[in-house]
Every structure is written in C-alpha cells, then in structure tokens.
Design a protein around this motif. Structure first.
Motif, PDB file in Angstrom:
ATOM      1  N   GLU A   5       0.967  -1.270  -0.035  1.00 58.01           N
ATOM      2  CA  GLU A   5      -0.106  -0.046  -0.216  1.00 58.01           C
ATOM      3  C   GLU A   5       0.780   1.353  -0.235  1.00 58.01           C
ATOM      4  OE1 GLU A   5      -3.947  -1.022   2.283  1.00 58.01           O
ATOM      5  OE2 GLU A   5      -2.163  -0.835   3.476  1.00 58.01           O
ATOM      6  N   VAL A   6       0.515   2.363  -0.691  1.00 55.60           N
ATOM      7  CA  VAL A   6       0.920   3.462  -0.649  1.00 55.60           C
ATOM      8  C   VAL A   6       0.008   4.757  -0.472  1.00 55.60           C
ATOM      9  CG1 VAL A   6       2.927   2.886  -2.301  1.00 55.60           C
ATOM     10  CG2 VAL A   6       0.884   3.596  -3.341  1.00 55.60           C
ATOM     11  N   LEU A   7       0.669   5.762   0.102  1.00 56.64           N
ATOM     12  CA  LEU A   7      -0.310   7.040   0.168  1.00 56.64           C
ATOM     13  C   LEU A   7       0.235   8.097  -0.860  1.00 56.64           C
ATOM     14  CD1 LEU A   7      -2.176   8.677   1.770  1.00 56.64           C
ATOM     15  CD2 LEU A   7      -0.223   9.393   3.365  1.00 56.64           C
ATOM     16  N   ALA A   8      -0.482   8.323  -1.871  1.00 59.16           N
ATOM     17  CA  ALA A   8      -0.016   9.086  -2.983  1.00 59.16           C
ATOM     18  C   ALA A   8      -0.389  10.635  -2.618  1.00 59.16           C
ATOM     19  CB  ALA A   8      -0.838   8.718  -4.356  1.00 59.16           C
ATOM     20  N   TYR A  10      -0.680  14.736  -3.743  1.00 59.04           N
ATOM     21  CA  TYR A  10      -0.960  15.623  -4.764  1.00 59.04           C
ATOM     22  C   TYR A  10      -1.041  16.920  -4.515  1.00 59.04           C
ATOM     23  CZ  TYR A  10      -2.189  11.297  -7.262  1.00 59.04           C
ATOM     24  OH  TYR A  10      -2.420  10.138  -7.776  1.00 59.04           O
ATOM     25  N   HIS A  17       0.786  15.205  -9.253  1.00 59.15           N
ATOM     26  CA  HIS A  17       1.259  14.152  -8.409  1.00 59.15           C
ATOM     27  C   HIS A  17       2.678  14.453  -7.862  1.00 59.15           C
ATOM     28  CE1 HIS A  17       3.356  10.329  -7.381  1.00 59.15           C
ATOM     29  NE2 HIS A  17       2.294  10.129  -6.797  1.00 59.15           N
ATOM     30  N   HIS A  19       4.453  12.907  -4.817  1.00 59.19           N
ATOM     31  CA  HIS A  19       5.379  11.644  -4.347  1.00 59.19           C
ATOM     32  C   HIS A  19       4.283  10.630  -3.674  1.00 59.19           C
ATOM     33  CE1 HIS A  19       6.392  13.824  -0.837  1.00 59.19           C
ATOM     34  NE2 HIS A  19       5.907  12.860  -0.239  1.00 59.19           N
ATOM     35  N   ASN A  20       4.902   9.548  -3.697  1.00 60.56           N
ATOM     36  CA  ASN A  20       4.136   8.284  -2.922  1.00 60.56           C
ATOM     37  C   ASN A  20       4.862   7.814  -1.642  1.00 60.56           C
ATOM     38  OD1 ASN A  20       2.289   7.843  -4.873  1.00 60.56           O
ATOM     39  ND2 ASN A  20       3.550   6.146  -5.928  1.00 60.56           N
ATOM     40  N   ILE A  21       4.288   7.418  -0.493  1.00 56.99           N
ATOM     41  CA  ILE A  21       4.827   7.056   0.616  1.00 56.99           C
ATOM     42  C   ILE A  21       4.418   5.464   0.831  1.00 56.99           C
ATOM     43  CG2 ILE A  21       4.755   7.279   3.408  1.00 56.99           C
ATOM     44  CD1 ILE A  21       4.222  10.415   2.476  1.00 56.99           C
ATOM     45  N   LYS A  22       5.631   4.789   0.771  1.00 61.59           N
ATOM     46  CA  LYS A  22       5.172   3.466   1.281  1.00 61.59           C
ATOM     47  C   LYS A  22       4.694   3.279   2.624  1.00 61.59           C
ATOM     48  CE  LYS A  22       6.583  -0.746  -0.701  1.00 61.59           C
ATOM     49  NZ  LYS A  22       7.593  -1.324  -1.446  1.00 61.59           N
ATOM     50  N   LYS A  60       8.590  11.373   5.159  1.00 63.86           N
ATOM     51  CA  LYS A  60       7.920  10.171   4.798  1.00 63.86           C
ATOM     52  C   LYS A  60       7.988   8.940   5.788  1.00 63.86           C
ATOM     53  CE  LYS A  60       8.843  10.426  -0.097  1.00 63.86           C
ATOM     54  NZ  LYS A  60       9.394   9.948  -1.179  1.00 63.86           N
TER      55      LYS A  60
END
Length: 166
Positions: A5-8, A10, A17, A19-22, A60
């Motif tokens: 799962e990632v938190l995207a 924006y 977009h 970045h993403n956080i795992k 993050k």
C-alpha cells in the motif's frame, strides 16, 4: 507482513502528483480513515481498527503512534478523543497520548458504535451512543456533563454550528 500500500500525495493547487509514501510500519492494519492534523499541514493521521498513526509526509516517516485514537482532534490540534465501542470517553494530549480528562468512565454499555467530536470552539465534546440513542454534551474545561438527550430515531451524522452554540 509486507505491504504494497502507498499513500499518494498531490499538490492541492495544481493537482500534480508529488510523491508516494510506502505504508510499511510495525503492527500495520487496514486503514479505515484518514484525517488532517490542524496547524500542521505536513502531518496526516492514518486510523486503523487498533490505533492512530501520525505520518510526516515531508520525511515519509511515522511521527507518532497513538494506541487510543480513532481520528477525533481539537481544532487547535492539542487534544484528541478516545471513545472505545465498549464504553468510555477520554480527552488526551495529542503530542504524547497522556489522558487529560475522563468524561465517561470505562463502564460496560455493550459494544456499540459511537460518534464523538469536539465543537469548533473546542469548548465542548459531543458524544452519541448508537445503542442508547443518546447525545451527551461535556464541557472540556472541567469535564462536566451539561446535557443528556434521548433521540427518537438513530442519528447517522451530527454537526455543530461554527460558533459552537447551537
């Protein structure tokens, strides 16, 4: 258990977009809701069935773990509420999880969902018990219960006026 799962994130102005956080931290459970943290735009609350995780989206990383938090926070970001389904209601300091005031002791009222929140002025806490169908209002300054009302029908949502008076 490994999570994919990632938190995207924006940009709210451009929709671009960032970045993403795992989402990989100890004792991770399925997230049931997300909340923003007042006055700290780089922090976000991830709520699961057991605890609340405060995540710093800039670096993050997990900022804080609150075992007794289900997402309710005062508008100034100083206090949170803990209202387990088995009964009870507590106000705690958000930065360390220390209980400040017990509004309802841990009494067995059956396992029912509750709706709890601070009024916009942080002067009162509203508590709705779905089993009893009662709305109780507490003053945050001293923990005194100032109202107890029986509802004729089930309440699905509750809000307070911005000035906190009605």
């Amino acid at each position: 258990r490994k999570s994919n799962e990632v938190l995207a994130l924006y940009d709210p102005m451009t929709g671009e977009h960032v970045h993403n956080i795992k989402l990989n931290y100890p004792s991770k459970k399925d997230i049931i809701s997300m909340v923003t943290i007042p006055k700290q735009p780089y922090l976000i609350g991830l709520i699961d069935v057991e605890k609340g995780i405060v995540m710093n989206v800039r670096d993050k990383k997990v900022h804080l773990v609150l075992p007794k938090w289900s997402g309710q926070i005062s508008s100034d970001g100083k206090y949170g509420l803990y209202a387990p389904t088995r009964g009870g209601l507590e106000i705690f300091e958000f930065r360390n999880g220390k209980v400040v005031r017990t509004l309802i002791g841990k009494v067995a009222e059956g396992v029912f969902d509750v709706i709890t929140f601070f009024t916009p002025t942080n002067n009162h806490v509203i508590y709705y018990h779905k089993g009893k169908r009662t709305i109780r209002v507490f003053r945050t300054a001293d923990g005194q219960q100032i109202a107890d009302m029986k509802c004729p029908a089930k309440v699905r949502q509750a809000i307070v006026t911005p000035d906190g008076h009605a």
